[in-house]
Design an enzyme around this catalytic site. Structure first.
Site: not given
Ligand code: AMP
Length: 252
Positions: A29, A141, A174
């Site tokens: 994030h 996504q 997460s």
């Molecule tokens: P989430 O809170 O898991 O829904 O993720 C929010 C955003 O963070 C989404 O666009 C995910 O693709 C991105 N995200 C989650 N994990 C990673 C990661 N390891 N590297 C880059 N972006 C991420």
């Protein structure tokens, strides 16, 4: 940094970059916040665990939540506004965005991308960002949101940020918090298989062959428009992990 809890209180402004999240913020994030900060006059991060995109009730219940930590994290990254609504679906909510092409990830998680596309369109309409930032890690996504924005003429530019990994190669998620040390070790087989297969002539078969011990939900080549990635999902214990690596093109 302002924390806004209702749609009515959220102001719109030109030059806004939006980073949609479900909280439990980590370095992945952080990379999105930094990309948004570098390209926007104002950064809005949304923090909403969207029930509509969970295809498993147990996954929703187990989803990590720590809002005060997330607010400190966002503030430290120069986020201007955190939009953390208690609810985004009014009583009688009955209108959904139904993406018809959701690949192997969509097939494995019925209803998931309907929830994702619907909440993202709602967030785009509420925040009115010029750019919205998503992680490469959730490649399907990205494909779904890009197609929705194109098909429905949504005036936002979708920007993609490369996957952030732990030093051992595991993509930050997460859900990694739920892995036992032994499961975490096994989970490393996913990035290793994808990485080693990426240069192969038949990357899907090569990745399947080197996923030793891990049973994939799927392995597939995914077209993100500017890039093709080799993507896979595996289950380690009760935790489902997804990952992908670049095959050709550019993540942007
Ligand atoms: P989430 O809170 O898991 O829904 O993720 C929010 C955003 O963070 C989404 O666009 C995910 O693709 C991105 N995200 C989650 N994990 C990673 C990661 N390891 N590297 C880059 N972006 C991420």
């Amino acid at each position: 940094m302002k924390v806004v809890r209702t749609i009515a209180e959220l102001e719109t402004a030109p030059g806004t970059g939006l980073v949609p999240t479900m909280g439990a913020l980590h370095d992945g994030h952080r990379a999105l916040f930094r990309a948004a900060r570098a390209e926007s006059d104002r950064v809005v991060a949304s923090l909403f665990v969207n029930p509509a995109q969970f295809d498993e009730q147990t996954d929703l219940e187990a989803y990590p939540r720590d809002e005060s930590r997330d607010l400190d994290f966002a503030e430290a990254e120069g986020v201007d506004v955190v939009f953390a609504p208690d609810e985004l679906y009014p009583a009688g909510f009955a209108t959904w965005v139904e993406p018809e092409e959701t690949g192997a990830e969509g097939a494995a998680r019925p209803g998931h991308f309907r929830g994702v596309a619907t909440v993202c369109l709602k967030l785009f309409n509420i925040v009115r960002p010029e750019g919205a930032y998503f992680g490469q890690k959730d490649a399907e996504q990205v494909a779904v949101i890009r197609r929705m924005v194109r098909d429905l003429n949504v005036p936002v530019e979708i920007r993609v940020v490369p996957t952030v990994r732990d030093p051992d190669g595991l993509a930050l998620s997460s859900r990694n918090q739920r892995l036992s040390p032994e499961e975490r070790e096994r989970a490393l087989g996913l990035p290793r298989a994808l990485e080693s297969a990426a240069a192969s002539l038949d990357p899907v078969s090569a990745a399947r062959a080197s996923l030793d011990g891990l049973t994939p939900d799927y392995v597939e080549v995914l077209d993100l428009g500017d890039a093709k990635v080799l993507a896979a999902a595996v289950r380690v214990g009760s935790t489902r992990l997804i990952d992908n690596v670049l095959l050709e093109g550019e993540i942007r």
